[in-house]
Enzyme design. Structure first.
Site, PDB file in Angstrom:
ATOM      1  N   LYS A 124       0.835  -1.208   0.000  1.00  0.00           N
ATOM      2  CA  LYS A 124       0.000   0.000   0.000  1.00  0.00           C
ATOM      3  C   LYS A 124       0.867   1.254   0.000  1.00  0.00           C
ATOM      4  O   LYS A 124       0.677   2.162  -0.820  1.00  0.00           O
ATOM      5  CB  LYS A 124      -0.911  -0.009   1.223  1.00  0.00           C
ATOM      6  CG  LYS A 124      -1.818   1.198   1.282  1.00  0.00           C
ATOM      7  CD  LYS A 124      -2.776   1.124   2.461  1.00  0.00           C
ATOM      8  CE  LYS A 124      -3.858   0.110   2.214  1.00  0.00           C
ATOM      9  NZ  LYS A 124      -4.670  -0.187   3.362  1.00  0.00           N
ATOM     10  N   ARG A 135      -3.046   3.079   8.670  1.00  0.00           N
ATOM     11  CA  ARG A 135      -3.396   1.886   7.875  1.00  0.00           C
ATOM     12  C   ARG A 135      -2.246   0.903   7.830  1.00  0.00           C
ATOM     13  O   ARG A 135      -1.106   1.296   7.609  1.00  0.00           O
ATOM     14  CB  ARG A 135      -3.716   2.288   6.432  1.00  0.00           C
ATOM     15  CG  ARG A 135      -4.947   3.140   6.295  1.00  0.00           C
ATOM     16  CD  ARG A 135      -5.003   3.776   4.919  1.00  0.00           C
ATOM     17  NE  ARG A 135      -6.119   4.686   4.837  1.00  0.00           N
ATOM     18  CZ  ARG A 135      -7.335   4.346   4.412  1.00  0.00           C
ATOM     19  NH1 ARG A 135      -7.566   3.127   3.986  1.00  0.00           N
ATOM     20  NH2 ARG A 135      -8.303   5.231   4.389  1.00  0.00           N
ATOM     21  N   GLY A 154      -7.989  -6.970   4.800  1.00  0.00           N
ATOM     22  CA  GLY A 154      -8.747  -6.971   6.050  1.00  0.00           C
ATOM     23  C   GLY A 154      -8.131  -7.783   7.173  1.00  0.00           C
ATOM     24  O   GLY A 154      -8.716  -7.915   8.230  1.00  0.00           O
ATOM     25  N   MET A 176      -5.270  -7.264   8.785  1.00  0.00           N
ATOM     26  CA  MET A 176      -4.631  -6.470   9.834  1.00  0.00           C
ATOM     27  C   MET A 176      -5.446  -5.210  10.057  1.00  0.00           C
ATOM     28  O   MET A 176      -6.421  -4.954   9.369  1.00  0.00           O
ATOM     29  CB  MET A 176      -3.206  -6.154   9.441  1.00  0.00           C
ATOM     30  CG  MET A 176      -2.318  -7.368   9.540  1.00  0.00           C
ATOM     31  SD  MET A 176      -0.717  -7.042   8.893  1.00  0.00           S
ATOM     32  CE  MET A 176      -1.041  -6.571   7.251  1.00  0.00           C
ATOM     33  N   ARG A 185      -3.522  -1.523  -6.200  1.00  0.00           N
ATOM     34  CA  ARG A 185      -2.674  -2.724  -6.092  1.00  0.00           C
ATOM     35  C   ARG A 185      -3.089  -3.682  -7.183  1.00  0.00           C
ATOM     36  O   ARG A 185      -4.180  -3.553  -7.752  1.00  0.00           O
ATOM     37  CB  ARG A 185      -2.847  -3.379  -4.721  1.00  0.00           C
ATOM     38  CG  ARG A 185      -4.275  -3.784  -4.452  1.00  0.00           C
ATOM     39  CD  ARG A 185      -4.463  -4.315  -3.053  1.00  0.00           C
ATOM     40  NE  ARG A 185      -5.878  -4.489  -2.785  1.00  0.00           N
ATOM     41  CZ  ARG A 185      -6.389  -4.728  -1.594  1.00  0.00           C
ATOM     42  NH1 ARG A 185      -5.604  -4.784  -0.549  1.00  0.00           N
ATOM     43  NH2 ARG A 185      -7.664  -4.897  -1.433  1.00  0.00           N
ATOM     44  N   HIS A 206     -15.984  -8.678   1.658  1.00  0.00           N
ATOM     45  CA  HIS A 206     -14.897  -9.489   2.203  1.00  0.00           C
ATOM     46  C   HIS A 206     -14.988 -10.942   1.729  1.00  0.00           C
ATOM     47  O   HIS A 206     -14.004 -11.537   1.271  1.00  0.00           O
ATOM     48  CB  HIS A 206     -14.955  -9.413   3.736  1.00  0.00           C
ATOM     49  CG  HIS A 206     -13.947 -10.267   4.400  1.00  0.00           C
ATOM     50  ND1 HIS A 206     -14.225 -11.542   4.837  1.00  0.00           N
ATOM     51  CD2 HIS A 206     -12.633 -10.064   4.656  1.00  0.00           C
ATOM     52  CE1 HIS A 206     -13.135 -12.068   5.356  1.00  0.00           C
ATOM     53  NE2 HIS A 206     -12.153 -11.188   5.259  1.00  0.00           N
ATOM     54  N   SER A 222      13.078 -44.310 -15.380  1.00  0.00           N
ATOM     55  CA  SER A 222      11.933 -43.525 -14.926  1.00  0.00           C
ATOM     56  C   SER A 222      11.930 -43.592 -13.398  1.00  0.00           C
ATOM     57  O   SER A 222      11.933 -44.683 -12.823  1.00  0.00           O
ATOM     58  CB  SER A 222      10.643 -44.100 -15.491  1.00  0.00           C
ATOM     59  OG  SER A 222       9.548 -43.379 -14.965  1.00  0.00           O
ATOM     60  N   ASN A 233       7.453 -42.771  -5.732  1.00  0.00           N
ATOM     61  CA  ASN A 233       6.632 -43.255  -4.608  1.00  0.00           C
ATOM     62  C   ASN A 233       7.442 -44.285  -3.828  1.00  0.00           C
ATOM     63  O   ASN A 233       7.612 -44.196  -2.615  1.00  0.00           O
ATOM     64  CB  ASN A 233       5.342 -43.916  -5.108  1.00  0.00           C
ATOM     65  CG  ASN A 233       4.520 -42.992  -5.984  1.00  0.00           C
ATOM     66  OD1 ASN A 233       4.613 -41.776  -5.857  1.00  0.00           O
ATOM     67  ND2 ASN A 233       3.732 -43.566  -6.880  1.00  0.00           N
ATOM     68  N   ASP A 234       7.955 -45.274  -4.566  1.00  0.00           N
ATOM     69  CA  ASP A 234       8.771 -46.285  -3.897  1.00  0.00           C
ATOM     70  C   ASP A 234      10.111 -45.710  -3.463  1.00  0.00           C
ATOM     71  O   ASP A 234      10.605 -46.034  -2.383  1.00  0.00           O
ATOM     72  CB  ASP A 234       8.995 -47.487  -4.825  1.00  0.00           C
ATOM     73  CG  ASP A 234       7.847 -48.488  -4.708  1.00  0.00           C
ATOM     74  OD1 ASP A 234       7.491 -48.813  -3.558  1.00  0.00           O
ATOM     75  OD2 ASP A 234       7.300 -48.913  -5.732  1.00  0.00           O
ATOM     76  N   CYS A 266       7.728 -40.937 -12.856  1.00  0.00           N
ATOM     77  CA  CYS A 266       6.323 -41.336 -12.962  1.00  0.00           C
ATOM     78  C   CYS A 266       5.661 -41.517 -11.609  1.00  0.00           C
ATOM     79  O   CYS A 266       4.521 -41.933 -11.528  1.00  0.00           O
ATOM     80  CB  CYS A 266       6.173 -42.584 -13.822  1.00  0.00           C
ATOM     81  SG  CYS A 266       6.998 -44.005 -13.101  1.00  0.00           S
TER      82      CYS A 266
HETATM   83  C1  PEP Z   1       6.474 -45.382  -7.939  1.00  0.00           C
HETATM   84  O1  PEP Z   1       6.896 -46.173  -7.125  1.00  0.00           O
HETATM   85  O2  PEP Z   1       6.714 -44.160  -7.898  1.00  0.00           O
HETATM   86  C2  PEP Z   1       5.619 -45.852  -9.033  1.00  0.00           C
HETATM   87  C3  PEP Z   1       5.230 -45.031  -9.998  1.00  0.00           C
HETATM   88  O3  PEP Z   1       5.186 -47.134  -8.956  1.00  0.00           O
HETATM   89  P1  PEP Z   1       3.963 -47.605  -8.066  1.00  0.00           P
HETATM   90  O4  PEP Z   1       3.348 -46.407  -7.443  1.00  0.00           O
HETATM   91  O5  PEP Z   1       3.063 -48.328  -8.988  1.00  0.00           O
HETATM   92  O6  PEP Z   1       4.670 -48.480  -7.091  1.00  0.00           O
HETATM   93 MG    MG Z   2       6.813 -48.293  -7.620  1.00  0.00          MG
END
Ligand code: PEP
Ligand code: MG
Length: 916
Positions: free
Chosen positions: A33, A103, A112, A114, A347, A470, A802, A806-807, A870
């Protein structure tokens, strides 16, 4: 050494720029401001004289336990003198009093959240002087009573209700609902009664000394940085805690001196749709808070052209000037005092996802900004919102026909929401967080104190307020669907129900909102995914994103590494997923989890027969039955992705996942035995035996992935045959296939050396049988830390990597991915033990380090190595940025995340673009 500068005058923006080195720095120092008020002053827009106390002063004040830093107060007093000179008025002078507002204003706008106090400088003496000067006694005492109640609640911490009660009693006594109907005598009486409230609540008198008022208000604004609502808001908006707020002491101009005065807020474009038109509201004879609070019903801004034509024309010119200057949609506050226009704020305006995209694209087409700038201005969350569920097909029409539409209001923030209603923020938040309910918060209007409930809600519905109230502003910012001003509703907060045209809706009942049209329905309406093709602006923006990523030279990289940005591929198991992925802009399939095809009802019995087979012949027989199914699935994938690579992963999960659980089988067997049923008993007993022998303590670390292929090669042999037969058949139909076969869960090069050559043999055999040739790849997932640290060896066999993050996250942290989130990860993140959930955003220091090593070592062995990701992280913007920096070729994510990932990939490319 000269004293630190804590205070900047209205004409000192250049000094602030010199001190901080950039406009961003000025905003950090003076707050958004303050910086914009100074900038407007510099470019010749009428702004009342003011000074700004810096955010550095706020931080010093808070660090010292609520003590002003040395020299700050003296600088404020000097600043006040300069303002007095410019305004030609004097603070506390009964003959010609200067009044100021105090202000808040942080670097990021926190509407709003503060505190702000208006009309500072009024007391019993200056009030009399003001009356003489303005000859408008009513206005003066209206301002005075506003000061006492605002100062009382904001600075002295008295509850609003204490003042509201007195005001309501007065209105009742007068038989009116509107403040504007109160007479001068009424207002004078209110001043006295409000003073009594202060004395009763605090034990001391309302401070009459204007200097005391300014000091106390400044302290209160600084302290409000750490107030609950400001802290809640910062958490939600990811605003750092250490920014602090500036304080702006601004000469008061009055929109409530009569019917040639007024005040309003406006946006240079429609913040809901993005359409290029002035959008806003104003009120005659009112002060700013009346508009923003949404308590009085406002007029559309265009109407001002009739009521105050000169000021309106001047305002139009200023709005154009400001948008051109800032090259962004502006959100402005203004006041007209006796036909004279003053700008009190500008702003960059908050906007819906839809408006963000439209404005960005329009501004490129208007030549205001570059495509790159447009990409930077839209957030991945915006794209996500646009692809959020909407009411499908004729769901709404049918609901209307059957009389389920119970209210309509202003379409304040688009999107569909379905939930159970609650009438206060605390309950809404509790039901959403603790009871995991989908919640819609319903209120007459919202205040900054309600933000925690609004953030927890799927949707918001209010009976009062307009498009800049608001509720509307906050909902738009956070992408929460919202309807405001549904004035046919009567909300009874005591009974906890609402009544609308004869319909009663009680707390806990389900309703559905369409924030895009402002319609509210009883019950749960069906939600579905919207189409991307219909959102032409978004398509345009994402095509620009792809253009940016496709440019060679976007990444500086070692010899042989990709120099374009990331491509976005998708994880898709079925042809229909692949079609959606392609429609959403995916340039390949990064993961097809083939086992999902085994789970289908018609196939599962055959799969089970295959698993339970006692001889290799039996197993091959069952697999022969499965082959046509897999082949036709793969044909569908290749067809959908004509010309693009398709990575098909060979079977990964432990086999027991395809069989009923031991407990269920045992129960069934016992029941059959007890009842003396013999038909099918033997099969059940055999299955139970097999399940028992297959039992593993840690199946996720047991016989799965490549290990399974080595122990039981028949399954993957069938799968590779199915892949290559499908590819060959499609090639014959003129489709360009690029199959890539992915071996999961490799931990040691010898695993690949054992299995991959056998599979390549099958591929070659099929191509020879079918008499077609096409290129293909064999590669592996990197999801075991050992694979990452021996990636150099593994790349001598694998043609692509790849990252299965996750694993990889599970195995690097040693957290069970199925249990961690439920059992302790939430606590870990809350306590700050981990900065983020590592299953959502890549843990750069640990998992990320392994990935970085794997890419580097892998490409040292095989410079052409294709690298992707992936795991779920492939759709997370922060993780996408990381993948860009380590040299991935692509990220692969769920088809629904593809548009988000395309934008995030382009943003990463721009962020790390080599300096020209
Ligand atoms: C992973 O492990 O990231 C993966 C894509 O395989 P999944 O989730 O099927 O184990
Ligand atoms: Mg996996």
């Amino acid at each position: 050494m000269s004293e630190k500068k804590w205070v900047y005058l209205f004409n000192e923006v250049e000094e602030a720029e010199k001190y901080t080195g950039s406009w961003d720095g000025v905003r950090g120092l003076l707050g958004g401001k303050g910086a914009n008020l100074a900038e407007m002053t510099r470019i010749g827009v009428p702004v009342p004289p003011f000074f700004t106390v810096t955010t550095e002063a706020c931080n010093a004040f808070l660090a010292a336990g609520s003590k002003f830093p040395a020299g700050m107060w003296e600088q404020m007093l000097d600043g006040l003198k300069a303002v007095e000179t410019a305004a030609e008025k004097k603070f506390g002078d009964p003959t010609n009093p200067l009044l100021v507002s105090c202000r808040s204003g942080a670097k990021m706008s926190m509407p709003g959240m503060m505190d702000t106090v208006l009309n500072i400088g009024l007391n019993d003496e200056t009030a009399k002087g003001m009356v003489k000067l303005t000859e408008n006694e009513r206005f003066v005492y209206d301002s005075y009573r506003r000061l006492i109640s605002m100062f009382g609640s904001v600075v002295l911490g008295i509850k609003d209700e204490a003042f509201e009660k007195v005001l309501d009693a007065k209105k009742k006594e007068r038989g009116t609902k509107a403040d504007t109907d109160l007479t001068t005598e009424d207002l004078k009486d209110l001043v006295e009664k409000f003073k009594v409230v202060v004395k009763a609540e605090k034990g001391f008198d309302f401070p009459q000394d204007p200097i005391d008022q300014m000091r106390l208000a400044t302290e209160a604004v600084f302290s409000s940085w750490n107030g609950k609502r400001a802290v809640d808001y910062r958490r939600a908006a990811d605003i750092p805690d250490d920014l602090g707020t500036a304080v702006n002491i601004v000469t008061m101009v009055f929109g409530n001196t009569g019917w040639e005065s007024g005040t309003g807020v406006a946006f240079t474009r429609d913040p809901s749709t993005g359409e290029k038109m002035l959008y806003g509201e104003y009120l005659l004879n009112a002060q700013g808070e009346d508009v923003v609070a949404g308590i009085r019903n406002t007029e559309k801004i265009v109407k001002m052209g009739e009521t105050l034509p000169e000021a309106y024309e001047q305002f139009l010119d200023i709005t154009k000037k400001l948008e051109l200057h800032y090259k962004n949609m502006q959100d402005m506050e203004f006041t007209i005092e006796n036909r004279r226009l003053w700008m009190l704020q500008t702003r960059d305006g908050k906007r819906t996802a839809k408006a963000a995209v439209k404005i960005a694209v329009d501004m490129v087409n208007e030549g205001l900004i570059s495509k790159e700038e447009a990409i930077k201005r839209v957030s991945p969350a915006n794209v996500d919102t646009l692809l959020h569920p909407q009411f499908m097909g004729n769901t709404k029409d049918e609901a209307k026909k059957s009389g389920k539409m119970f209210a309509t209001g202003v379409n304040a923030s688009p999107g569909a929401a379905v939930g159970q209603i609650y009438f206060d923020a605390d309950t809404a938040e509790r039901m959403a967080k603790e009871e995991k309910q989908k919640v819609i918060m319903v209120r007459p209007f919202t205040k900054p104190d309600d933000v925690h409930g609004m953030l927890a809600a799927e949707g918001i519905l209010t009976s009062e307020g307009g498009a800049t109230s608001h509720a509307a502003v906050v909902a738009r910012q956070f992408g929460v669907p919202c309807i405001v001003g549904a004035s046919m509703m009567h909300i009874d907060l005591d009974k906890r129900e609402l009544e609308s045209e004869g319909v009663i809706v009680k707390e806990g009942d389900w309703i559905s909102l369409d924030g895009g049209t402002g319609e509210a329905f009883l019950g749960k309406l069906d939600l579905g995914a919207p189409s991307l093709e219909e959102q032409t602006d978004l398509m345009t923006l994402l095509n620009w994103a792809d253009e940016i990523c496709a440019k060679p030279g976007t990444r500086t990289a070692p010899e042989g590494w990709p120099t374009t940005g990331l491509q976005v591929w998708a994880n898709a198991d079925y042809p229909k997923d692949a079609q959606r992925a392609r429609a959403y802009g995916a340039k390949g399939i990064g993961l097809c989890r083939t086992e999902h095809m085994f789970f289908e009802q018609t196939r599962l019995p055959t799969v089970q027969r295959m698993i339970l087979a006692e001889t290799s012949e039996e197993r091959v027989k069952a697999l022969d039955e499965l082959l046509p199914f897999q082949r036709s699935d793969f044909e569908g994938l290749f067809e959908a992705m004509d010309g693009y690579p398709v990575i098909i992963r060979l079977i990964d999960p432990p086999l027991h996942e395809f069989l009923p659980s031991e407990e269920v089988l045992l129960e069934e067997v016992i029941t059959m035995r007890v009842k003396g049923e013999t038909k099918g008993l033997k099969e059940k007993e055999d299955m139970l035996e097999s399940v028992k022998t297959m039992h593993e303590s840690n199946p996720m670390m047991g016989l799965r992935g490549v290990r399974l292929s080595i122990v039981m090669p028949e399954i993957v042999e069938m799968q590779v045959r199915a892949i290559f037969e499908a590819a060959a058949n499609m090639t014959k139909k003129g489709i360009v296939v690029k199959p890539e076969v992915m071996i999961p869960l490799t931990g040691h090069i010898n695993e690949l050396l054992h299995i991959q050559p056998r599979l390549i043999e099958i591929a070659k055999t099929v191509m020879a049988e079918k008499k077609v040739e096409f290129t293909y790849k064999f590669g592996t997932m990197i999801e075991i830390p050992r694979a990452a640290v021996t990636a150099g060896e593994i790349a001598s066999v694998a043609e692509f990597f790849s990252f299965g993050t996750n694993d990889l996250t599970q195995m690097t942290f040693g957290y069970s991915r199925d249990d961690a989130e439920r059992n302790f990860l939430v606590t870990y993140v809350e306590k700050g033990i981990l900065p983020k959930n590592p299953f959502q955003t890549i843990d750069v220091d640990g998992v990320g380090r392994l990935m970085k090593v794997a890419v580097k070592d892998g490409r040292e062995t095989r410079p052409s190595l294709e690298v992707g990701i992936c795991g779920e992280h492939g759709g997370d913007p922060a993780s996408i940025e990381f993948c860009h920096t380590i040299g991935n070729n692509y990220v692969s994510c769920s088809p629904f995340r593809v548009p988000v990932a395309r934008l995030a990939a382009a943003q990463a490319a721009l962020k790390y673009a080599p300096k020209k």
